[in-house]
Motif scaffolding. Structure first.
Motif, short mmCIF file in Angstrom:
data_model
loop_
_atom_site.label_atom_id
_atom_site.label_comp_id
_atom_site.label_asym_id
_atom_site.label_seq_id
_atom_site.Cartn_x
_atom_site.Cartn_y
_atom_site.Cartn_z
N VAL A 75 30.56 48.89 31.76
CA VAL A 75 30.83 49.17 33.26
C VAL A 75 30.09 48.47 34.15
O VAL A 75 30.64 47.70 34.73
CB VAL A 75 29.28 50.96 32.73
CG1 VAL A 75 29.71 50.47 34.37
CG2 VAL A 75 30.35 51.64 32.42
N MET A 76 29.07 47.16 33.75
CA MET A 76 28.86 46.62 34.00
C MET A 76 29.36 45.01 34.05
O MET A 76 29.50 44.89 35.96
CB MET A 76 26.98 45.85 34.06
CG MET A 76 26.46 46.44 33.82
SD MET A 76 24.13 46.72 33.39
CE MET A 76 23.92 45.67 35.03
N ASN A 77 30.45 44.85 33.70
CA ASN A 77 31.26 43.81 34.69
C ASN A 77 32.30 44.34 34.79
O ASN A 77 32.46 43.44 35.73
CB ASN A 77 31.73 43.57 32.58
CG ASN A 77 30.74 42.33 31.55
OD1 ASN A 77 30.19 42.26 31.75
ND2 ASN A 77 31.36 42.29 30.17
N GLU A 78 32.75 45.46 34.71
CA GLU A 78 33.97 46.28 35.61
C GLU A 78 33.22 45.83 36.85
O GLU A 78 34.06 45.56 37.45
CB GLU A 78 34.65 46.73 34.83
CG GLU A 78 35.22 47.56 34.26
CD GLU A 78 36.56 46.23 34.49
OE1 GLU A 78 37.36 46.31 34.76
OE2 GLU A 78 36.87 45.56 32.67
N PHE A 79 32.44 46.59 36.79
CA PHE A 79 31.90 46.28 38.32
C PHE A 79 31.43 45.33 39.34
O PHE A 79 32.31 45.09 40.11
CB PHE A 79 30.52 47.60 37.89
CG PHE A 79 29.68 47.43 39.26
CD1 PHE A 79 30.40 48.21 40.35
CD2 PHE A 79 28.79 46.51 39.71
CE1 PHE A 79 29.46 48.90 42.08
CE2 PHE A 79 28.05 46.70 41.66
CZ PHE A 79 28.89 47.62 41.84
N PHE A 80 30.82 44.14 38.36
CA PHE A 80 30.90 42.95 39.12
C PHE A 80 32.11 41.74 39.06
O PHE A 80 32.02 41.02 40.07
CB PHE A 80 29.57 42.35 38.16
CG PHE A 80 27.90 42.84 38.69
CD1 PHE A 80 27.57 42.57 39.79
CD2 PHE A 80 27.51 43.96 37.91
CE1 PHE A 80 26.05 42.76 40.49
CE2 PHE A 80 26.71 44.17 38.06
CZ PHE A 80 25.84 43.94 39.46
N ARG A 81 32.85 41.98 37.99
CA ARG A 81 34.14 41.37 38.09
C ARG A 81 34.86 41.94 39.55
O ARG A 81 35.69 41.30 40.42
CB ARG A 81 34.86 42.06 36.96
CG ARG A 81 36.74 40.75 37.23
CD ARG A 81 36.92 41.88 36.20
NE ARG A 81 36.88 41.55 34.97
CZ ARG A 81 36.39 41.73 33.49
NH1 ARG A 81 36.42 43.28 33.90
NH2 ARG A 81 35.74 41.63 32.62
N ASN A 82 34.86 42.83 39.83
CA ASN A 82 35.93 43.93 41.23
C ASN A 82 34.69 43.39 42.34
O ASN A 82 35.43 42.41 43.09
CB ASN A 82 35.69 45.14 41.12
CG ASN A 82 36.60 45.46 40.14
OD1 ASN A 82 37.02 45.57 39.39
ND2 ASN A 82 35.86 47.36 40.06
N ARG A 83 33.39 43.42 42.09
CA ARG A 83 32.75 42.93 43.69
C ARG A 83 33.23 40.81 43.69
O ARG A 83 33.44 40.48 44.72
CB ARG A 83 31.04 43.08 43.15
CG ARG A 83 30.93 44.26 43.63
CD ARG A 83 30.98 44.50 44.96
NE ARG A 83 30.98 46.16 44.79
CZ ARG A 83 29.94 47.27 45.84
NH1 ARG A 83 29.05 46.22 45.67
NH2 ARG A 83 29.98 47.98 45.57
N HIS A 84 33.03 40.56 42.32
CA HIS A 84 33.17 38.80 42.92
C HIS A 84 34.73 38.66 43.12
O HIS A 84 34.84 37.55 43.83
CB HIS A 84 33.33 38.47 40.90
CG HIS A 84 33.49 36.64 40.85
ND1 HIS A 84 32.86 35.93 41.88
CD2 HIS A 84 34.53 35.88 40.87
CE1 HIS A 84 33.32 34.84 41.08
NE2 HIS A 84 34.30 35.36 40.86
#
Length: 210
Positions: A120-129
């Motif tokens: 979840v955190m990888n996907e969330f912050f990948r999108n924000r990046h």
């Protein structure tokens, strides 16, 4: 007479707000642990209420697929139907007001919990990046626009103790919380959704002299 009773620290507004955040349980984390669901959740967070059709158009998916994922998110109260919008054929969905915490202490004690949290955190912050890099690319190509002086992309380094880092984090969160509360529902010709990101974390120890 001098009062020698130890005084308790008075929680700041940011600490109180953080305590009110919803800590996602393992079930909610599992429901969110899908790249498309993270994107849907993030769009609702950043842009407000959407329908399955509007999400499908933005994500290049079928409305049947987005509708399925919306129901999965709603099952765990990650999103909810808008009470004052929509019809029987066109349902509007929104993210409930309030913060959420992905890092559930109980979930992190198990391999399965750590795995789903990481997804979840990888996907969330990948999108924000990806959003950040798209803005940087756009700013280089379209330099001179009205947002050039309004946006902030900045990094800095400092040498802090854990207590000092927490104090700084709470000060920043207080500013962010105040802005969100003040402008959450603002509308107007010049108003756009703005992402606000703050990163404070210790760097790896290189093993050199301190």
């Amino acid at each position: 007479m001098t009062d020698t009773t130890p005084q308790q620290d008075v929680p700041t507004a940011a600490e109180e707000r953080r305590r009110a955040d919803r800590v996602l349980d393992t079930g909610a984390l599992r429901a969110l642990a899908h790249p498309l669901r993270v994107k849907i959740y993030d769009i609702l967070s950043q842009y407000g209420p959407q329908t399955a059709s509007s999400l499908a158009a933005q994500l290049g998916e079928s409305s049947g697929a987005t509708s399925y994922h919306l129901r999965a998110l709603a099952k765990h109260a990650l999103i909810e139907e808008c009470p004052d919008r929509g019809t029987g054929r066109e349902r509007w969905w929104q993210r409930p007001v309030g913060g959420v915490t992905f890092a559930n202490e109980e979930a992190l004690k198990t391999p399965a919990g750590r795995s789903v949290t990481q997804i979840v955190m990888n996907e969330f912050f990948r999108n924000r990046h990806d959003q950040l890099m798209a803005y940087i690319d756009s700013g280089i190509v379209n330099h001179g626009g009205p947002w050039d002086d309004a946006a902030l992309i900045s990094t800095a380094s400092a040498r802090l103790t854990p207590e000092q880092s927490k104090e700084l984090s709470l000060k920043i969160m207080t500013l962010i919380d105040d802005a969100v509360a003040t402008y959450r529902d603002q509308t107007g010709d010049d108003v756009r959704p703005v992402t606000i990101r703050a990163d404070i974390f210790p760097l790896p120890d290189l093993g050199g002299p301190s």
